[in-house]
Structure formats: C-alpha cells, structure tokens
Design an enzyme around this catalytic site. Structure first.
Site, short mmCIF file in Angstrom:
data_model
loop_
_atom_site.label_atom_id
_atom_site.label_comp_id
_atom_site.label_asym_id
_atom_site.label_seq_id
_atom_site.Cartn_x
_atom_site.Cartn_y
_atom_site.Cartn_z
N ARG A 74 8.45 4.68 -6.62
CA ARG A 74 7.09 4.93 -6.11
C ARG A 74 6.47 4.41 -4.78
O ARG A 74 7.32 3.44 -4.41
CB ARG A 74 6.31 3.91 -7.26
CG ARG A 74 6.28 4.43 -8.58
CD ARG A 74 5.88 3.50 -9.75
NE ARG A 74 5.68 3.99 -11.05
CZ ARG A 74 6.64 4.10 -11.80
NH1 ARG A 74 8.01 3.92 -11.61
NH2 ARG A 74 6.50 4.71 -13.15
N HIS A 77 3.96 -0.09 -5.91
CA HIS A 77 4.26 -0.49 -7.34
C HIS A 77 5.67 -0.05 -7.70
O HIS A 77 5.88 0.28 -8.76
CB HIS A 77 3.07 0.33 -8.51
CG HIS A 77 1.85 -0.36 -8.06
ND1 HIS A 77 1.46 -1.30 -8.77
CD2 HIS A 77 0.94 0.05 -7.21
CE1 HIS A 77 0.01 -1.53 -8.31
NE2 HIS A 77 -0.33 -0.55 -7.49
N ARG A 113 3.05 -0.68 -18.08
CA ARG A 113 3.97 -0.93 -17.35
C ARG A 113 3.25 -1.98 -16.21
O ARG A 113 2.19 -1.81 -15.88
CB ARG A 113 4.32 0.10 -16.53
CG ARG A 113 5.39 0.01 -15.20
CD ARG A 113 5.91 1.22 -14.74
NE ARG A 113 6.82 0.75 -13.67
CZ ARG A 113 6.57 0.54 -12.39
NH1 ARG A 113 5.19 0.50 -11.86
NH2 ARG A 113 7.54 0.62 -11.27
N ASN A 149 -4.94 -3.42 -12.03
CA ASN A 149 -4.42 -4.62 -11.41
C ASN A 149 -4.60 -5.95 -12.04
O ASN A 149 -5.59 -5.97 -13.02
CB ASN A 149 -4.78 -4.71 -9.98
CG ASN A 149 -4.05 -3.59 -9.11
OD1 ASN A 149 -2.74 -3.07 -9.43
ND2 ASN A 149 -4.56 -3.26 -7.88
N PHE A 162 -6.36 4.08 2.24
CA PHE A 162 -5.18 3.48 1.43
C PHE A 162 -4.00 3.67 2.29
O PHE A 162 -3.10 2.76 2.38
CB PHE A 162 -5.17 4.09 0.34
CG PHE A 162 -4.17 3.54 -0.82
CD1 PHE A 162 -4.40 2.20 -1.45
CD2 PHE A 162 -3.01 3.99 -1.31
CE1 PHE A 162 -3.57 1.93 -2.30
CE2 PHE A 162 -2.20 3.77 -2.03
CZ PHE A 162 -2.50 2.55 -2.50
N HIS A 340 -1.98 8.01 -14.32
CA HIS A 340 -2.89 8.80 -13.56
C HIS A 340 -4.38 8.43 -14.13
O HIS A 340 -4.83 8.58 -15.34
CB HIS A 340 -2.96 10.26 -13.62
CG HIS A 340 -3.75 11.05 -13.04
ND1 HIS A 340 -4.53 10.67 -11.90
CD2 HIS A 340 -4.25 12.40 -13.18
CE1 HIS A 340 -5.29 11.63 -11.49
NE2 HIS A 340 -5.35 12.70 -12.22
N ARG A 359 -8.43 8.14 -5.79
CA ARG A 359 -7.35 8.03 -6.62
C ARG A 359 -7.15 9.05 -7.65
O ARG A 359 -5.93 9.35 -8.04
CB ARG A 359 -7.41 6.89 -7.55
CG ARG A 359 -7.41 5.35 -6.48
CD ARG A 359 -7.31 4.28 -7.37
NE ARG A 359 -6.31 3.78 -8.38
CZ ARG A 359 -6.58 3.14 -9.34
NH1 ARG A 359 -7.39 2.61 -9.67
NH2 ARG A 359 -5.38 2.92 -10.14
N TYR A 363 -2.71 10.40 -7.78
CA TYR A 363 -1.58 10.22 -8.85
C TYR A 363 -1.17 11.28 -9.14
O TYR A 363 0.37 11.36 -9.28
CB TYR A 363 -2.27 9.31 -9.99
CG TYR A 363 -2.78 8.05 -9.66
CD1 TYR A 363 -3.93 7.57 -8.67
CD2 TYR A 363 -1.94 6.96 -9.95
CE1 TYR A 363 -3.98 6.34 -8.18
CE2 TYR A 363 -2.06 5.61 -9.48
CZ TYR A 363 -3.32 5.30 -8.69
OH TYR A 363 -3.47 4.09 -8.21
FE1 HDD Z 1 -2.56 3.04 -7.15
C1 HDD Z 1 0.56 3.39 -8.31
C2 HDD Z 1 -3.09 0.51 -9.45
C3 HDD Z 1 -5.65 2.06 -5.61
C4 HDD Z 1 -2.17 5.68 -5.13
N1 HDD Z 1 -1.59 2.06 -8.39
C5 HDD Z 1 -0.21 2.41 -8.89
C6 HDD Z 1 0.15 1.71 -10.07
C7 HDD Z 1 -0.85 0.88 -10.31
C8 HDD Z 1 -2.06 1.10 -9.41
C9 HDD Z 1 -0.99 -0.18 -11.48
C10 HDD Z 1 1.42 1.60 -10.80
C11 HDD Z 1 1.47 2.77 -11.96
C12 HDD Z 1 2.76 2.61 -12.61
O1 HDD Z 1 3.20 1.68 -13.15
O2 HDD Z 1 3.54 3.51 -12.62
N2 HDD Z 1 -4.22 1.46 -7.29
C13 HDD Z 1 -4.31 0.70 -8.44
C14 HDD Z 1 -5.45 0.17 -8.41
C15 HDD Z 1 -5.97 0.47 -7.26
C16 HDD Z 1 -5.08 1.59 -6.69
C17 HDD Z 1 -5.94 -1.00 -9.37
C18 HDD Z 1 -7.46 0.16 -6.80
C19 HDD Z 1 -8.41 -0.28 -7.55
N3 HDD Z 1 -3.79 3.71 -5.67
C20 HDD Z 1 -5.01 3.34 -5.14
C21 HDD Z 1 -5.51 4.16 -4.09
C22 HDD Z 1 -4.61 5.20 -4.04
C23 HDD Z 1 -3.48 4.89 -4.86
C24 HDD Z 1 -6.71 4.03 -3.20
C25 HDD Z 1 -4.48 6.40 -3.09
C26 HDD Z 1 -5.48 6.93 -2.72
N4 HDD Z 1 -1.13 4.25 -6.64
C27 HDD Z 1 -1.20 5.27 -5.69
C28 HDD Z 1 0.02 6.10 -5.84
C29 HDD Z 1 0.94 5.53 -6.95
C30 HDD Z 1 0.17 4.21 -7.34
C31 HDD Z 1 0.58 6.53 -4.56
C32 HDD Z 1 2.47 5.08 -6.63
C33 HDD Z 1 3.12 5.51 -7.78
C34 HDD Z 1 2.26 6.33 -8.77
O3 HDD Z 1 0.75 6.15 -8.06
O4 HDD Z 1 2.56 6.64 -9.74
O5 HDD Z 1 -0.50 7.44 -6.38
#
Ligand code: HDD
Length: 716
Positions: A74, A77, A113, A149, A162, A340, A359, A363
């Site tokens: 990832r 995370h 997770r 989170n 981001f 997602h 977001r 995802y």
């Molecule tokens: Fe995110 C993963 C939580 C903002 C893009 N995010 C990811 C995971 C968590 C969060 C818990 C791990 C999920 C797992 O266990 O597979 N993210 C947050 C929270 C945010 C946040 C609470 C703000 C309130 N995230 C955020 C933004 C973006 C992303 C603004 C993109 C514009 N996040 C991602 C991602 C990930 C991710 C790149 C990486 C792996 C995945 O999604 O599955 O899409």
C-alpha cells in the site's frame, strides 16, 4: 484448516470463506495442476552433474510462482494487522439510519485492519505515527467500509494536497531515509508552512501516536458523514470507536526500545490477545447534528481538521464490535483486503468534505494497481456475503462464471435482469442534497481557522501529557537539519500557545523568531489575493475539552488490570510462594504474569520446587510489560543484582513510570537499579515493597505514575 479452528467464533463471512481454505495436513505434494510430485529436492538434469533441463516444468512452475509472489505494498498504511469479528447493534441506531446492520440485535461479520501510515511493510509497529483503523462490515445489504484513523482530524483540508503531504512524510527521495519516521527535514518543512496541519500535529506529537497496543486506542471516521433514516431524513454524523479497555500509550523512550526489541509488538499483542480469548472490544458511536444545525458551530463540519467537541455534541453509542478470530493467512486476508470509503449501504451517505470527496476516487484506483486489476472484489476477503449480479465482465483473473448471453441493460432476452431495486427493495439512492454553486477552485472562508482547535487540544492535556508533547517536538525538530525549518515551526507553535513554543524552543536552544515575512501555504490559488486567505485569529474562547485527554478515557475511571502484562523477576533460590501468590492475584484480575529469569528452562525455588520460566533476561525487556515485580529470596535477589539486564529491567520500568514491586528481600535489586539517591526509588509513587501482592496489584490498576517522571526527568 482444522475443523476446530474453522468453526471457532463462526459467522456468515467465515463460512463463506470456507470454500477457499486449503489444508495440506496429511496430503500429497502436487503441482498447481494437481499432479503428484515424486521428487521436490532435485531439478531435472542431464546426468547428476549435468545442466538443468528446460523441460523441468516442475522446477519452472515453482520458481516462476515464487518470482511473482510480491505485490506492491500500500502506498500508505503498508504495515498492518487484521482480525475477524462481529458488530452487534444496540437499539439506538435504527431511529437515525435505515441501514439493516444498525437494527437492534443484528450481528454483522467484520474484518478490521489496523495500520501505521508512513512506514513500509517491514517497518516497526512503534513508529510515532497515526494508526489506521479500517472496518469492513459484511452486511446483508452489501459491504460497508468505515476507513478511519485513531485520531479524529487530518493534516490537510483538501485531497489534492494528499500526494504532497505523503511525499513530505515518506523517506526522503534521494536516499530513502528515514524509514517510518516523521523526524526529518521534508516533513517539518511542509508542516512549518501549512497551518491547517497544526491541529493534527498536536495529536501526532501526543501519546496517541504511540499506543500501548491496538486494543487500547480510539478510532474515528474523521469526516462528517450522513445517516439517513427510514423517512429519508438526513443527519450529519461523526463516527467514533471507543475501546472497552480505555486509551493507553507507551512513552517515547519505550517506543524506541520496543522498535528494536520487538518490532511486531502491536501485531503480536493483537494476535495473542485473540488467541488467549481476550477479545478486544470497541463501541461504535456517533455525534449527531441535525441538518438545520449545520452552520451553528464556529468551525465548519466539512473541514476535516476539526472535531466536534464532545461537550457540544455527545457520542450516542450504536453498537459494539468484538474481534474474536485471527486470520488464517496474512497475505490472503490482511494484505489483500481492499477498503474503500465508497463502499456504503442504504442509510449511510457522504458529506461534501473535500478530503472525503477525493478519497472516494483514490481507494478503488489504488486497488487496481495494488491488486492488479478490476476483479479485486472477487478476492475471498473482499467478497460480500450477498451475491453480486451486474453486467461487469472479464478482466484479469475473473473468477465468476457469468452464465447467459446478456451482459447489458436494457435487455429483453433475460427479462431485463439483473434489475434495478426500488429503495423499498433495498436499492441505494444517493441523498438528494441541493447543491448550487459556481465551478471554482477555492477553499471556503469557514476553513481558515487553523489554530483554535490546536489550542483547545493543548489546553485540554494533563501536565504529563503536555510534557510528552513538548518532548516529542524537541525530538522531532531536533532531528531536523535545517535551522530555518525549526524556526518556522516555533512560529507555528507560538500561534497555538506561547507556553508550548517557549518550552520547545528551550530544548532546541532557539529564540522564537518573528512571524513577519514567513510565506505560509494557506491554500491560495495563483490569482487570488493572499490577504483574503489569512488564518482566522484566535478568539480566546478556546477553553478545554475533557475527552481530548488520555487521562480522562473510560478505563482510567474504571481502573482494572485486565490483559495487563507483568514480569516477575526471579533467579534460582527464589521464594516460590511469593511468585505463586502474585501470579494468582494477577490472574484473578485478568492480568498475565510471566516469569523472567537469567536463564530459560526451569527455576529452582528455595524450597526445591521447579517453576517453568517464560523468558530469559536476554529474550525480553521491561518495555514489553506493564509492571515489574521482584520475587523474594535472598539468593535469587543477590544473583539478579549481579545481572546488568536485571538491574536495567528495574531502572527502565521505574523511568517509564510503571508499577515496580518487590517482596522485601527484593529491595536490594531496586536500590541497585536506582539513579539519583539509592533510597529514593523505594519511596517513589507506584513502588511497593510488600510480601503480599495487594499493593502491587492496586498500583497496576492505576497504570503509570507520572509524578516520578516529573521529578526525575529534566524539566521541559
Ligand atoms: Fe487513506 C489507505 C485512512 C486520507 C488515499 N487510508 C488508508 C487506510 C486507512 C486510511 C485506514 C488503510 C486501509 C487498509 O487497512 O487497507 N486516509 C485515511 C483517513 C484519511 C485518509 C482516516 C483522512 C481522513 N487517504 C486519504 C486521502 C487519500 C487517501 C486524502 C487520497 C486522496 N488511503 C489512500 C490510498 C490507500 C489509503 C492511497 C492506500 C492503500 C489503500 O488506500 O487501500 O488510496
């Protein structure tokens, strides 16, 4: 999979997964084509000293599969741990949401997770970082993912920032250093000119960023979402997870040591707690705001850098989550699970928070890369427990065999099915929010309050929590190489609270510079007037919110010793009765005692009995435990005082403010471990010298004795 394990804590998702479980016990080795293998030790050669033959399809299949074992981690995370369990609804949710899984008494399978954010998959659990808290609910109406989170706010207000934020915090690009750490130039450079991050920075510099374990931390949905009731009325909500065991953290020095001694500390803890039947529990709650009240606060509900203080809107509990089963396979389940925000069910909808909106794109997009194609929803852990019917077809690794000729709609060859569902039949219809606006790239004026909630957080901390925040900032900024970055951070901190900036500056050996001329990134578009975007000044009404302090979390009110870990230090010749009595008292309260001795194997007590040793001094350390007790017996205590590891054990436990106890003979080890006056340690808060277990157990229930830290550590 053994039948016993597969049936344990059964739920609908676990039985659905059964078709994909494989258990090789007692079976023949085969190729992927099911052919039994006769020789798995030697490749096919032209003579026993000759070259390997291309014909060796068994070798090629095995090596090829191995060569392709890794998938991209990832992008954030990456390091995580997960568990199965269930969510059970109370009778409170149905009046606010028509979601089926919120109906009183409904039990829904979940897969949860937890993760760190910045580090790569092989990094340490104890990095100072936000923890991800992502829950997949396998509901009867499809999957609902709550991807949150352990902190209720975020660093940025708009998803377009981001990638910038993540690039700043990740290891620096020229040398990929440092791993899983924010204590470096680029992170603080970004933060020092991004005032919208200041509230989140307060959380990340607090002990929330170094949890004792994953079972003792809160979770938050962060954004404002909507719940829609059966009549179609929408209300704004913020989601909260409240841990049954309260919120607990370690201290920074401990975190640093744990990272070396057991980088899997949190993953191991969660796994072991579940294996031991100590199932972690959280209550899910919501803060509810009627739509009519959307603008009644002096912050914007759509701004993800803001909380709704619990004093203004209390948390209504909707149900509880219990995690009661470990995965069978890390890769298949924990690594391949794909969350997602856009996985919602009828009764739950979004708000216009611009971070949330971005977001909703990211995802699915990331899963396409990470899991390799559009069929990732068919991976067993991602499949809903309800059947899937639509016209989507083909793609890499398609599992479903769609029968029939029609993969389009409308059609009459298959009676126009699969057909749309009315809302009364469970069809999801987006909430019809009225939207009227010009197409602009802009940030609302209501998002320009960057400091008041950062100050609210600071004001709400107990003295010891403030000390930890100051020290965290001194550490992090101390690791920054550019003095200009340190100085700009002091300017930012001074906006939050003069006292905070002054205390941090002392450790950095700097004066707080004037803010004049510092160019901040206030989210100003190129053609706009920067004056229009200035941060809103503090009003002086920032006050306090009790729920923001770890000191006030539920467990600290309801003191108990459940699942706490205690080390009993002993050597041969120890008083067996003192060990047995303490063990009994701890186990009666739900804590666990581990016998730690200079060697592994069996300990011979003074009375000649033998007791099994759990750890040698070489294989563990005080940072793995919540408290330390020295068993009685002069010979044992004398042997321990000769062991630097034993002396260190006590010294560290004392320094980390943990309960330290000793049977009266154990005094000698405590004295040997003391820094400062040798007798001071005997008088320290939370130190019990007692031949019975009661005083120690009472101290363990209290937890940490911060007064010691205030006295013994350099003042900050
Ligand atoms: Fe995110 C993963 C939580 C903002 C893009 N995010 C990811 C995971 C968590 C969060 C818990 C791990 C999920 C797992 O266990 O597979 N993210 C947050 C929270 C945010 C946040 C609470 C703000 C309130 N995230 C955020 C933004 C973006 C992303 C603004 C993109 C514009 N996040 C991602 C991602 C990930 C991710 C790149 C990486 C792996 C995945 O999604 O599955 O899409």
């Amino acid at each position: 999979m053994s039948k016993q394990k597969s049936e344990k804590n059964h739920n609908a998702k676990l039985s659905e997964l059964e078709q994909n479980r494989e258990d090789s016990t007692g079976k023949f080795l085969t190729t992927n084509q099911g052919l039994r293998v006769n020789d798995d030790q030697n490749s096919l050669k032209a003579g026993d000293r000759g070259p390997t033959l291309l014909e060796d399809f068994i070798l090629r299949e095995k090596i090829t599969h191995f060569d392709h074992e890794r998938i991209p981690e990832r992008v954030v995370h990456a390091r995580g741990v997960a568990a199965h369990g269930y969510f059970e609804a109370y009778d409170t949710g149905a009046q606010y949401s028509k979601a089926d899984f919120l109906k009183a008494g409904t039990k829904t399978p979940v897969f949860t997770r937890f993760s760190t954010v910045a580090g790569s998959r092989g990094s340490s659990d104890l990095a100072r970082d936000v923890r991800g808290f992502a829950v997949k609910f396998y509901t009867e109406e499809g999957n609902f993912d709550l991807v949150g989170n352990n902190m209720p706010v975020f660093f940025i207000q708009d998803a377009i920032k981001f990638p910038d934020f993540v690039h700043a915090v990740k290891p620096e690009p020229h040398n990929e250093i440092p791993q899983a750490a924010s204590a470096h130039n680029t992170f603080w450079d970004f933060i020092s000119i991004t005032p919208e991050s200041m509230h989140m920075i307060m959380w990340v510099m607090s002990d929330r960023a170094i949890p004792r374990n994953l079972r003792m931390m809160e979770g938050f949905g962060v954004h404002t979402f909507r719940l829609i009731d059966a009549q179609g009325t929408a209300r704004f909500v913020k989601f909260h997870w409240k841990p049954k065991l309260g919120v607990h953290s370690v201290v920074w020095d401990e975190a640093l040591q744990i990272s070396g001694k057991d980088p899997d500390f949190h993953r191991r803890d969660l796994w072991q707690a579940i294996e031991d039947g100590n199932y972690p529990e959280w209550e899910l709650g919501v803060q509810i705001v009627e739509e009519a009240d959307e603008t009644k606060f002096d912050f914007d509900l759509l701004d993800p850098t803001k909380i709704i203080p619990e004093e203004l809107v209390p948390v209504t509990k909707l149900g509880k989550m219990v995690l009661n089963r470990n995965p069978d396979n890390y890769f298949a389940e924990t690594e391949q699970v794909a969350f997602h925000l856009g996985h919602v069910v009828p009764g739950i909808d979004f708000s216009n928070d611009p971070l949330l909106q971005g977001r909703l794109f990211s995802y699915t997009d990331t899963q396409l890369k990470r899991l390799g194609g559009p069929n990732f929803h068919e991976i067993p852990i991602n499949r809903p427990v309800v059947t899937v019917h639509n016209g989507q077809r083909d793609g890499h690794m398609r599992q479903q065999i769609n029968v029939g000729k029609t993969s389009y709609s409308p059609n009459l060859l298959n009676e126009n099915t699969p057909k749309q569902a009315k809302q009364s039949e469970g069809g999801f219809a987006s909430y019809q929010e009225r939207v009227d606006g010009n197409k602009v790239r802009a940030r609302s004026k209501s998002f320009r309050d960057h400091y008041s909630q950062a100050r609210l957080f600071w004001n709400s901390q107990a003295d010891w929590e403030k000390v930890h925040i100051v020290k965290a900032l001194q550490f992090e900024l101390g690791k920054v190489e550019e003095e200009s970055v340190r100085e700009r951070m002091l300017i930012q901190l001074a906006q939050v609270a003069d006292e905070l900036a002054t205390r941090v500056a002392k450790g950095l050996g700097l004066e707080i510079p004037s803010a004049e001329g510092v160019q901040l990134n206030l989210g100003v578009p190129a053609d706009a007037d920067p004056a229009e975007y200035q941060s809103r000044p503090l009003t002086g009404k920032e006050g306090k919110s009790d729920a923001l302090s770890i000191e006030n979390t539920p467990l600290n009110a309801d003191k108990n010793i459940k699942t706490k870990q205690v080390a009993i230090l002993a050597a041969d010749g120890a008083d067996g009765d003192s060990i047995t009595a303490l063990k009994k008292a701890l186990e009666a309260g739900g804590a666990q005692a581990k016998l730690v001795a200079p060697h592994l194997g069996k300990l011979r007590t003074g009375a000649g009995e033998t007791i099994k040793i759990d750890f040698s001094l070489q294989t563990t350390a005080s940072v793995m435990f919540d408290g330390v007790y020295v068993a009685g017996g002069d010979k044992s205590v004398q042997a321990l005082t000769q062991q630097p590891d034993a002396v260190n054990f006590i010294n560290e436990a004392y320094r980390h403010c943990k309960p330290v106890g000793a049977a009266s003979a154990g005094k000698a080890l405590l004295k040997a471990a003391a820094y400062g006056g040798a007798d001071d340690i005997l008088q320290g808060d939370g130190v019990s010298i007692d031949d019975g277990p009661d005083a120690f157990v009472a101290n363990l229930a209290i937890g940490r004795f911060w007064s010691r830290e205030m006295m013994s550590e350099p003042k900050v």
